[in-house]
Design a protein around this motif. Structure first.
Motif, PDB file in Angstrom:
ATOM      1  N   ALA A 162       2.208  12.112  36.035  1.00 47.66           N
ATOM      2  CA  ALA A 162       2.728  11.734  37.345  1.00 47.66           C
ATOM      3  C   ALA A 162       3.166  10.273  37.368  1.00 47.66           C
ATOM      4  O   ALA A 162       4.183   9.918  37.977  1.00 47.66           O
ATOM      5  N   ALA A 163       2.404   9.408  36.698  1.00 48.47           N
ATOM      6  CA  ALA A 163       2.778   7.995  36.618  1.00 48.47           C
ATOM      7  C   ALA A 163       4.110   7.823  35.904  1.00 48.47           C
ATOM      8  O   ALA A 163       4.931   6.970  36.278  1.00 48.47           O
ATOM      9  N   ALA A 164       4.346   8.638  34.866  1.00 50.24           N
ATOM     10  CA  ALA A 164       5.623   8.583  34.152  1.00 50.24           C
ATOM     11  C   ALA A 164       6.775   8.951  35.071  1.00 50.24           C
ATOM     12  O   ALA A 164       7.866   8.380  34.984  1.00 50.24           O
ATOM     13  N   LEU A 165       6.564   9.889  35.971  1.00 51.05           N
ATOM     14  CA  LEU A 165       7.610  10.287  36.916  1.00 51.05           C
ATOM     15  C   LEU A 165       7.860   9.185  37.948  1.00 51.05           C
ATOM     16  O   LEU A 165       9.001   8.963  38.381  1.00 51.05           O
ATOM     17  N   MET A 166       6.800   8.476  38.339  1.00 50.74           N
ATOM     18  CA  MET A 166       6.930   7.439  39.361  1.00 50.74           C
ATOM     19  C   MET A 166       7.588   6.168  38.841  1.00 50.74           C
ATOM     20  O   MET A 166       8.394   5.551  39.552  1.00 50.74           O
ATOM     21  N   MET A 167       7.251   5.735  37.629  1.00 52.49           N
ATOM     22  CA  MET A 167       7.644   4.407  37.162  1.00 52.49           C
ATOM     23  C   MET A 167       9.165   4.197  37.141  1.00 52.49           C
ATOM     24  O   MET A 167       9.684   3.290  37.810  1.00 52.49           O
ATOM     25  N   PRO A 168       9.945   5.001  36.401  1.00 53.51           N
ATOM     26  CA  PRO A 168      11.392   4.761  36.407  1.00 53.51           C
ATOM     27  C   PRO A 168      12.022   5.036  37.763  1.00 53.51           C
ATOM     28  O   PRO A 168      12.991   4.375  38.139  1.00 53.51           O
ATOM     29  N   ALA A 169      11.469   5.988  38.513  1.00 53.91           N
ATOM     30  CA  ALA A 169      12.022   6.278  39.838  1.00 53.91           C
ATOM     31  C   ALA A 169      11.839   5.091  40.781  1.00 53.91           C
ATOM     32  O   ALA A 169      12.711   4.810  41.616  1.00 53.91           O
ATOM     33  N   SER A 170      10.715   4.372  40.666  1.00 55.53           N
ATOM     34  CA  SER A 170      10.487   3.223  41.540  1.00 55.53           C
ATOM     35  C   SER A 170      11.515   2.124  41.278  1.00 55.53           C
ATOM     36  O   SER A 170      12.046   1.513  42.224  1.00 55.53           O
ATOM     37  N   LEU A 171      11.838   1.878  40.024  1.00 55.90           N
ATOM     38  CA  LEU A 171      12.855   0.879  39.713  1.00 55.90           C
ATOM     39  C   LEU A 171      14.247   1.356  40.110  1.00 55.90           C
ATOM     40  O   LEU A 171      15.092   0.565  40.540  1.00 55.90           O
ATOM     41  N   ALA A 172      14.507   2.652  39.948  1.00 54.21           N
ATOM     42  CA  ALA A 172      15.800   3.188  40.366  1.00 54.21           C
ATOM     43  C   ALA A 172      15.977   3.038  41.874  1.00 54.21           C
ATOM     44  O   ALA A 172      17.084   2.739  42.359  1.00 54.21           O
ATOM     45  N   LEU A 173      14.909   3.233  42.649  1.00 49.75           N
ATOM     46  CA  LEU A 173      14.985   3.035  44.097  1.00 49.75           C
ATOM     47  C   LEU A 173      15.383   1.603  44.435  1.00 49.75           C
ATOM     48  O   LEU A 173      16.217   1.362  45.323  1.00 49.75           O
ATOM     49  N   ILE A 174      14.807   0.638  43.727  1.00 49.97           N
ATOM     50  CA  ILE A 174      15.145  -0.763  43.969  1.00 49.97           C
ATOM     51  C   ILE A 174      16.589  -1.044  43.575  1.00 49.97           C
ATOM     52  O   ILE A 174      17.325  -1.743  44.284  1.00 49.97           O
ATOM     53  N   ARG A 175      17.020  -0.494  42.442  1.00 51.34           N
ATOM     54  CA  ARG A 175      18.410  -0.708  41.995  1.00 51.34           C
ATOM     55  C   ARG A 175      19.395  -0.156  43.014  1.00 51.34           C
ATOM     56  O   ARG A 175      20.449  -0.754  43.283  1.00 51.34           O
ATOM     57  N   GLN A 176      19.087   0.982  43.601  1.00 51.76           N
ATOM     58  CA  GLN A 176      19.994   1.599  44.556  1.00 51.76           C
ATOM     59  C   GLN A 176      19.947   0.919  45.920  1.00 51.76           C
ATOM     60  O   GLN A 176      20.945   0.891  46.637  1.00 51.76           O
ATOM     61  N   ALA A 177      18.797   0.358  46.278  1.00 50.90           N
ATOM     62  CA  ALA A 177      18.645  -0.256  47.598  1.00 50.90           C
ATOM     63  C   ALA A 177      19.219  -1.661  47.661  1.00 50.90           C
ATOM     64  O   ALA A 177      19.705  -2.094  48.715  1.00 50.90           O
ATOM     65  N   TYR A 178      19.180  -2.398  46.563  1.00 49.15           N
ATOM     66  CA  TYR A 178      19.615  -3.790  46.545  1.00 49.15           C
ATOM     67  C   TYR A 178      20.856  -3.921  45.665  1.00 49.15           C
ATOM     68  O   TYR A 178      20.775  -3.896  44.436  1.00 49.15           O
ATOM     69  N   GLN A 179      22.003  -4.081  46.301  1.00 44.19           N
ATOM     70  CA  GLN A 179      23.262  -4.137  45.567  1.00 44.19           C
ATOM     71  C   GLN A 179      23.590  -5.537  45.058  1.00 44.19           C
ATOM     72  O   GLN A 179      24.265  -5.684  44.049  1.00 44.19           O
ATOM     73  N   GLN A 180      23.116  -6.566  45.764  1.00 42.33           N
ATOM     74  CA  GLN A 180      23.407  -7.932  45.362  1.00 42.33           C
ATOM     75  C   GLN A 180      22.389  -8.401  44.315  1.00 42.33           C
ATOM     76  O   GLN A 180      21.192  -8.168  44.463  1.00 42.33           O
ATOM     77  N   ASP A 181      22.894  -9.095  43.279  1.00 38.18           N
ATOM     78  CA  ASP A 181      22.029  -9.507  42.168  1.00 38.18           C
ATOM     79  C   ASP A 181      20.868 -10.386  42.626  1.00 38.18           C
ATOM     80  O   ASP A 181      19.725 -10.202  42.183  1.00 38.18           O
ATOM     81  N   ALA A 182      21.137 -11.360  43.497  1.00 35.59           N
ATOM     82  CA  ALA A 182      20.083 -12.291  43.906  1.00 35.59           C
ATOM     83  C   ALA A 182      18.998 -11.566  44.700  1.00 35.59           C
ATOM     84  O   ALA A 182      17.799 -11.777  44.480  1.00 35.59           O
ATOM     85  N   ALA A 183      19.412 -10.713  45.641  1.00 35.30           N
ATOM     86  CA  ALA A 183      18.430  -9.967  46.428  1.00 35.30           C
ATOM     87  C   ALA A 183      17.645  -9.014  45.548  1.00 35.30           C
ATOM     88  O   ALA A 183      16.428  -8.839  45.721  1.00 35.30           O
ATOM     89  N   ARG A 184      18.315  -8.398  44.578  1.00 31.28           N
ATOM     90  CA  ARG A 184      17.632  -7.475  43.675  1.00 31.28           C
ATOM     91  C   ARG A 184      16.616  -8.230  42.821  1.00 31.28           C
ATOM     92  O   ARG A 184      15.519  -7.724  42.548  1.00 31.28           O
ATOM     93  N   ALA A 185      16.964  -9.435  42.373  1.00 33.11           N
ATOM     94  CA  ALA A 185      16.030 -10.220  41.559  1.00 33.11           C
ATOM     95  C   ALA A 185      14.760 -10.526  42.334  1.00 33.11           C
ATOM     96  O   ALA A 185      13.646 -10.443  41.792  1.00 33.11           O
TER      97      ALA A 185
END
Length: 515
Positions: free
Chosen positions: A171-194
């Motif tokens: 379950a942790a394996a399913l969560m880990m990349p999905a959590s980062l993908a959520l951030i990548r999709q939610a924050y389009q600007q580089d500075a805000a994403r950082a």
């Protein structure tokens, strides 16, 4: 550096329903002809205006910025749970052993069963996140992880506990990349994403620092079961938060089943070989067989991915220097850091004769500074870009590892604590820009796959560090141990110098076509 595409200003995401028009506020004054024709309609008009205002207020509460914050909070809570569960168990192992028995081997698999499932499924989970949608995969993984935590706490036997730990790791394996993908999709600007990635990473750093403390307090006060039950309220809070976050769009492509099977087989074999190396050595027939299985499965995976129309991991990802180099740097960072923690844990107890509690407390200054450094790295990355903070963090770790070469059996406690501080700060400064570099280099619909690749490399690196550095300190006597410690520090120094040079000279975040 590729610029992110601007998001539309005419629609707003709505959880569970894609997009909808933003409501237009009603006029402040009714039309004159309505008032002339029917004065009695003024009251309904006023009510309608009030309703529109209330709707606008509700929409403000659930604005895109608010929902973006909810996405980050859910992802950070999930990462906190994953990291805490990897660190909190160690302190409770002796208590678990007294209740269930099973010997050292059985207790090792309480930790290794989680690690094996986690590392082996990360790559496949990242691809599934892109295919099915990051929010859906994250919710599924979070639900299963929370239920498996309850299963761990309620386990009546050691085999039942081991089975629940394997489910937790999957379950942790399913969560880990999905959590980062959520951030990548939610924050389009580089500075805000950082900055968002720094917050996400800081949640993991806080779990690293809190794990030993939580483990000791909960185990001594409530029993070892409490270290698993603590996940239940955290998981419930993360799920509640996720319901207010926008849903990710799936990418409907055929499932690369053959690639999934080959990848899982290769990673299971490699992780198992690394784990067993720490106990049986590199020359063990079991280890040799597992390594041979890894080579065959990995070769099959490359052939399958090169020939299939919709590969799980497009080999074109590796044309990006940023993707390839971040994977190598992630492996080295975890190899050196977790290898060091393993060796120093034994050094404090076996060479210096300190208690288990004292040995754990020796790491607190280092691990506590990781969280502070994570947040600082986010601001530095937003202002200067990821390359300089990433290289600087690695070089700062080099100074700490070089200093450890002079450590002896009677080195003062204050000196040891001082030597560990640059390693902790450097590690904390390195991870946020590392993750930012990767997510800048790929499109949002490949974020799960790329995040799974980086997470997989880091997990394998941590396991390799324990196995490699553990083999170097094996032997009788403190002199042999110290020689192994110094050799481990030299290896870590050389590896981090190499990755620092690669960061400064080779890393670019330009995205290859199609990625």
């Amino acid at each position: 550096m590729a610029r992110p595409e601007a998001s539309s200003a005419t629609v707003a995401p709505c959880p569970g329903k894609g997009t909808r028009p933003v409501p237009t506020p009603a006029p402040l004054h009714p039309e004159p002809e309505i008032m002339t024709t029917s004065p009695r309609r003024s009251e309904p008009e006023t009510m309608t205006t009030g309703t529109s205002r209330r709707a606008a207020a509700v929409d403000t509460v659930s604005s895109p910025a608010s929902r973006t914050g909810m996405t980050l909070l859910a992802a950070a809570l999930g990462f906190f749970m994953i990291t805490l569960d990897a660190t909190v168990v160690n302190v409770a192992l002796p208590t678990i052993g007294r209740q269930f028995g099973g010997g050292i081997t059985g207790l090792q698999w309480v930790v290794d069963g989680y690690t094996l499932a986690f590392a082996a499924l990360l790559l496949s989970a990242g691809a599934l996140s892109d295919r099915l949608g990051a929010s859906r995969c994250f919710a599924a993984g979070l639900t299963v992880f929370t239920l498996a935590s309850a299963g761990c706490g309620l386990a009546p036997t050691l085999p039942a506990l081991l089975a629940a730990r394997v489910v937790q790791g999957a379950a942790a394996a399913l969560m880990m990349p999905a959590s980062l993908a959520l951030i990548r999709q939610a924050y389009q600007q580089d500075a805000a994403r950082a900055r968002a990635i720094a917050t996400w990473t800081a949640a993991g750093g806080a779990a690293v620092a809190a794990g030993p403390v939580f483990g000791g307090v909960l185990t001594s006060g409530l029993g070892w079961q409490a270290i698993f039950f603590i996940n239940l309220p955290v998981g419930a809070a993360a799920l509640a938060t996720l319901t207010r976050a926008p849903r990710s769009s799936p990418r409907p492509v055929p499932l690369d089943l053959a690639g999934q099977v080959a990848a899982v087989t290769a990673l299971v074999a490699l992780t198992f070989a690394v784990i067993e190396t720490g106990q049986d050595g590199w020359t063990s027939p079991v280890v040799a067989a597992a390594l041979a299985g890894f080579v065959l499965a990995a070769a099959a995976f490359v052939l399958i991915e090169a020939r299939t129309r919709n590969p799980m991991v497009p080999l074109g990802l590796f044309r990006s220097r940023a993707v390839s180099i971040t994977a190598v740097i992630g492996l080295v960072l975890n190899l050196t850091f977790y290898g060091l923690v393993f060796v120093l844990s034994l050094y404090f107890q076996q060479v210096r004769g300190q208690s288990v509690l004292t040995a754990g407390l020796m790491f607190v200054p280092m691990t506590a500074l990781i969280t502070v450094a994570n947040l600082t790295a986010g601001r530095l990355t937003a202002r200067y870009g990821p390359r300089l903070p990433l290289a600087g963090g690695q070089l700062l770790q080099v100074t700490g590892f070089l200093a450890l070469i002079g450590v002896g059996p009677h080195t003062s406690t204050m000196t040891l604590l001082a030597l560990l501080i640059p390693i902790g700060i450097g590690a904390g400064l390195s991870v946020p820009p590392l993750t930012s570099t990767l997510l800048q280099a790929i499109s949002a619909n490949r974020a799960g796959t790329a995040s799974g690749l980086l997470s997989c490399a880091r997990q394998i690196g941590g396991a390799l560090g324990v196995a490699l550095f553990g083999a170097l300190i094996a032997g009788e006597g403190s002199a042999t141990f110290l020689t192994g410690l110094h050799t481990s520090a030299l290896i870590a120094t050389a590896a981090l110098l190499a990755t620092s040079a690669a960061t400064l000279t080779l890393m670019r975040t330009t995205r290859p076509a199609g990625l």
